[in-house]
Design an enzyme around this catalytic site. Structure first.
Site, PDB file in Angstrom:
ATOM      1  N   ASP A 267       6.536  -7.292  -7.125  1.00  0.00           N
ATOM      2  CA  ASP A 267       5.390  -6.420  -6.872  1.00  0.00           C
ATOM      3  C   ASP A 267       4.481  -6.560  -8.078  1.00  0.00           C
ATOM      4  O   ASP A 267       4.722  -7.373  -8.938  1.00  0.00           O
ATOM      5  CB  ASP A 267       5.863  -4.976  -6.661  1.00  0.00           C
ATOM      6  CG  ASP A 267       4.909  -4.198  -5.781  1.00  0.00           C
ATOM      7  OD1 ASP A 267       3.730  -4.568  -5.719  1.00  0.00           O
ATOM      8  OD2 ASP A 267       5.343  -3.223  -5.154  1.00  0.00           O
TER       9      ASP A 267
ATOM     10  N   GLU B 140       7.336  -2.547   4.553  1.00  0.00           N
ATOM     11  CA  GLU B 140       7.217  -1.123   4.236  1.00  0.00           C
ATOM     12  C   GLU B 140       6.796  -0.300   5.456  1.00  0.00           C
ATOM     13  O   GLU B 140       5.898   0.533   5.389  1.00  0.00           O
ATOM     14  CB  GLU B 140       6.245  -0.918   3.071  1.00  0.00           C
ATOM     15  CG  GLU B 140       6.699  -1.643   1.819  1.00  0.00           C
ATOM     16  CD  GLU B 140       5.825  -1.386   0.587  1.00  0.00           C
ATOM     17  OE1 GLU B 140       4.620  -1.141   0.761  1.00  0.00           O
ATOM     18  OE2 GLU B 140       6.367  -1.431  -0.529  1.00  0.00           O
TER      19      GLU B 140
ATOM     20  N   GLU C 218      -1.705   0.508 -10.714  1.00  0.00           N
ATOM     21  CA  GLU C 218      -0.605   1.321 -10.176  1.00  0.00           C
ATOM     22  C   GLU C 218       0.597   1.346 -11.117  1.00  0.00           C
ATOM     23  O   GLU C 218       1.237   2.379 -11.299  1.00  0.00           O
ATOM     24  CB  GLU C 218      -0.185   0.747  -8.812  1.00  0.00           C
ATOM     25  CG  GLU C 218       1.044   1.405  -8.231  1.00  0.00           C
ATOM     26  CD  GLU C 218       1.482   0.784  -6.902  1.00  0.00           C
ATOM     27  OE1 GLU C 218       0.799  -0.125  -6.413  1.00  0.00           O
ATOM     28  OE2 GLU C 218       2.505   1.233  -6.363  1.00  0.00           O
TER      29      GLU C 218
HETATM   30  O1  GCW Z   1       3.224  -1.911  -4.679  1.00  0.00           O
HETATM   31  C1  GCW Z   1       3.263  -1.446  -3.390  1.00  0.00           C
HETATM   32  C2  GCW Z   1       2.491  -0.179  -3.375  1.00  0.00           C
HETATM   33  C3  GCW Z   1       2.059   0.251  -1.988  1.00  0.00           C
HETATM   34  C4  GCW Z   1       1.353  -0.912  -1.326  1.00  0.00           C
HETATM   35  C5  GCW Z   1       2.286  -2.124  -1.298  1.00  0.00           C
HETATM   36  C6  GCW Z   1       1.620  -3.347  -0.690  1.00  0.00           C
HETATM   37  C7  GCW Z   1      -0.422  -0.879   0.267  1.00  0.00           C
HETATM   38  O2  GCW Z   1       3.239   0.844  -3.982  1.00  0.00           O
HETATM   39  O3  GCW Z   1       1.203   1.359  -2.116  1.00  0.00           O
HETATM   40  O4  GCW Z   1       0.905  -0.584  -0.034  1.00  0.00           O
HETATM   41  O5  GCW Z   1       2.662  -2.443  -2.599  1.00  0.00           O
HETATM   42  O6  GCW Z   1       1.140  -4.159  -1.458  1.00  0.00           O
HETATM   43  O7  GCW Z   1       1.579  -3.480   0.514  1.00  0.00           O
END
Ligand code: GCW
Length: 695
Positions: free
Chosen positions: A370, A296, A398
């Site tokens: 995730d 990311e 989240e």
């Molecule tokens: O699920 C995603 C989140 C991000 C997060 C990423 C991660 C810290 O939306 O906010 O970044 O995972 O775990 O690195």
């Protein structure tokens, strides 16, 4: 009449949740034990100081009388705490502690002249502190003390919180206010709240905390920030909690002024060695780093054509000189790689197994994509034979409705932990781990977590990292007794246990995943198809069209990452569990499930069921009015009302969207969604909390 109601409920004093599960309320007479003294000959020693002062406060408030602290057993009832080295009385008992690790504690009831003496001991004083918290918990939750020797030892060495806290005090995916780390006032002022944070963590066995966001800011490694971190570390140390930081891979450029962060560059290697040495000069027991690299947009070794192992080993070598560890995250995926996103972490890390230094631990999210409401366990568990693995779970919600939705996550983590990695064999995911790290839900809100029920998820993280086989129900029961009282534990637990499944039903039934709105992930967005990266779009995940729905992970080859056994069961729609059907398979809308319903009919039924589950939780909670203090009761009632409204929003937005693809009518007997699909698509929330990536 109104006056009477007010009077009746005000007999329970208003509570704001600050005390968490350490409320130490007066016990009913029948549950009070006789303890007139705490015997602790070295009351200022590391960890014993904290143990005896917690016991004194806790016992006095639960027993209703004052308890002396002394160095000899003068009266014949009492509580003796310490290690054999620090306490003659305990030395005389000759407790054999060899089988236990140094964080374990032993409770030993004994009788002297017909009076009961309670002994809490361990190899190390930290074990005694854990034993003290256990003892208080036992009394407070109305459970009898064991009448013979009892011991408990943590299953894992690493029981960690990961704060996604930024230096400007915003919290990525945080729904409980600002960061509790007030970097600006540190190191000169340390908020006393940090001591309560440490007590809470020690009470559930958490022994490390990563202070900063994995989307890291190199500045936390600057000399003045090291002083700030030292102030936090000094405050947490008495409670057995080590401090860790996130390290930004490009820090040698940003802080060190180097031209590169290439892990094979000698100057870069030296920079990390010097930086690590500088940290350890200030914080001798610093835990180490967590790194999110090449994920990311975060920098990493691949920017220089190097592998994750080369990057990790370079920083790990610097840490090894001081005894530190490096937790390297496996959460990597790239939309330029033409492979199922769920398969990418395994593809990247499996070939590196055996190539990491011994102080590197690969940190793997519980599911392969995730932190979704339901995923199968990550195929990396059980696949890394030579590399230790940490399971990373997300305590902050989240993807499960933020702080206002009740979703107890103990059940979700238990599902992952208890999964067998190979169907023919005894090994479970929990057997493959070195520890558990939970992404914190803690913030500056008075109740710490944004809602009272979210405290249960912090509690469950600690308890399951201590003993992953404890069981989600048992953990919920402990927490409910401590937090709301023994009398209401049963109905509270029943709400908690069904809560996560309700969220799954109203957001993404049958194994659907990642259907949330863009960016903040608040509310439904299954139609989203326009994001910068293909693998961020809900349409990428559900693959719905006129004919069918679901992700064909057999065709994608992803299922091969799992052991035989799983491949066969998950590999066919007929044998895949229905709750993961659309995770593994693309099936026609008319595909029939065991119930005889089609996938489409079942989806509508589940969305609807999710909403009605929340209505049931609301009704159950309403019955507890007057049995829980009015203040907490009211806030939870209002949050449940929000949850019901938003569950309905999810249902009513999702159904017409699926209909826009499949053209099917609403099955008979179900309510027509309140608004049109266009209405739901037009909703947007630019300021929903938690959506930060910098700072
Ligand atoms: O699920 C995603 C989140 C991000 C997060 C990423 C991660 C810290 O939306 O906010 O970044 O995972 O775990 O690195």
């Amino acid at each position: 009449m109104l006056m009477l109601t007010v009077a009746a409920s005000s007999s329970l004093l208003a509570e704001d949740g600050y005390e968490l599960w350490m409320r130490y309320r007066l016990l009913p007479k029948s549950k009070r034990v006789a303890i007139s003294q705490i015997v602790c000959p070295n009351p200022t020693d590391r960890h014993l100081k904290e143990a005896h002062s917690e016991l004194k406060t806790g016992l006095e408030s639960m027993l209703g009388y004052s308890v002396k602290v002394g160095d000899k057993l003068t009266k014949q009832d009492g509580l003796v705490i310490g290690t054999a080295l620090s306490n003659e009385f305990i030395a005389g008992l000759n407790v054999d502690l060899r089988p236990f690790n140094d964080e374990a504690f032993v409770y030993l009831p004994t009788t002297i002249n017909g009076k009961r003496v309670h002994v809490i001991t361990g190899q190390d004083q930290l074990g005694v502190l854990y034993g003290a918290f256990w003892f208080l918990r036992q009394l407070q939750s109305g459970k009898p003390l064991p009448n013979k020797r009892y011991y408990s030892a943590p299953r894992y060495k690493l029981r960690l919180l990961n704060h996604w806290d930024n230096l400007n005090r915003s919290v990525e995916r945080g729904y409980a206010g600002q960061s509790i780390w007030d970097w600006h006032k540190l190191p000169d002022y340390v908020d006393p709240r940090i001591i309560d944070y440490a007590r809470a963590n020690a009470s559930i066995g958490i022994n490390g905390t990563v202070l900063t966001n994995v989307n890291a800011n190199a500045m936390v490694l600057r000399a003045d920030y090291i002083q700030k971190t030292k102030a936090v570390a000094d405050t947490l140390r008495p409670y057995g909690i080590k401090v860790y930081l996130t390290a930004r891979f490009s820090a040698p450029i940003e802080l060190g002024g180097l031209k590169t962060a290439d892990p094979l560059d000698p100057q870069v290697q030296q920079w990390w060695k010097d930086k690590v040495a500088e940290i350890y000069r200030e914080i001798h027991d610093f835990g180490g780093f967590v790194v999110k690299a090449n994920s990311e947009g975060q920098p990493g070794p691949q920017n220089y054509g190097r592998s994750h192992a080369e990057g990790a080993n370079m920083i790990a070598d610097a840490l090894a000189l001081e005894g530190g560890i490096l937790m390297w995250r496996a959460f990597v995926y790239d939309d330029k790689t033409p492979v199922d996103r769920a398969a990418q972490a395994y593809n990247e890390f499996k070939p590196l197994d055996g190539k990491f230094r011994s102080n590197v631990i690969v940190q793997v999210k519980n599911g392969p994509i995730d932190f979704q409401p339901r995923e199968p366990f990550s195929p990396l568990f059980g696949a890394l034979d030579k590399t230790p693995a940490l399971m990373e779970v997300q305590v902050t919600k989240e993807y499960l409705g933020f702080a206002t939705h009740l979703a107890y996550l103990g059940t979700m983590w238990q599902e992952a932990l208890a999964s067998p990695t190979r169907l023919r064999g005894k090994e479970k995911v929990l057997d493959t781990l070195t520890g558990i790290a939970g992404v914190s839900n803690i913030g500056s809100d008075r109740n710490w977590c944004g809602s009272h029920f979210d405290q249960a998820n912090w509690y469950a993280l600690g308890r399951l990292a201590w003993e992953p086989t404890l069981g989600a129900t048992k953990v919920a029961d402990e927490w409910a007794r401590l937090t709301f009282g023994t009398a209401v534990a049963k109905p509270v637990v029943s709400m908690m246990i069904r809560s996560r499944e309700a969220v799954v039903d109203y957001t993404g039934p049958l194994g659907l995943t990642h259907l949330m709105a863009t960016g903040h992930h608040y509310g439904p967005g299954p139609w989203v198809d326009n994001l910068g990266r293909a693998d961020w779009n809900p349409v990428y995940f559900h693959r719905g069209d006129r004919d069918g729905i679901g992700f064909d992970r057999v065709g994608a080859g992803t299922l091969k990452q799992y052991a035989p056994g799983w491949r066969e069961i998950w590999g066919k729609p007929e044998t895949a569990p229905e709750n993961l059907l659309l995770w593994f398979h693309h099936v026609p809308w008319s595909y029939r499930l065991l119930s005889g319903k089609t996938v489409w009919e079942e989806m509508v039924a589940r969305y609807t069921h999710g909403v009605s589950e929340v209505a049931t939780m609301r009704a159950e909670w309403a019955k507890l009015k007057g049995k829980i203090d009015a203040s907490r009761h009211l806030q939870i009632s209002e949050f449940l009302k929000i949850q019901e409204k938003e569950a309905k929003w999810w249902r009513d937005a999702s159904i017409p969207y699926w209909q826009s693809l499949n053209g099917l009518p609403l099955p008979k007997g179900f309510d027509v969604p309140e608004h049109s699909l266009d209405y739901y698509k037009s909703i947007f929330h630019p300021y929903a909390p938690g959506n930060t990536h910098t700072g």
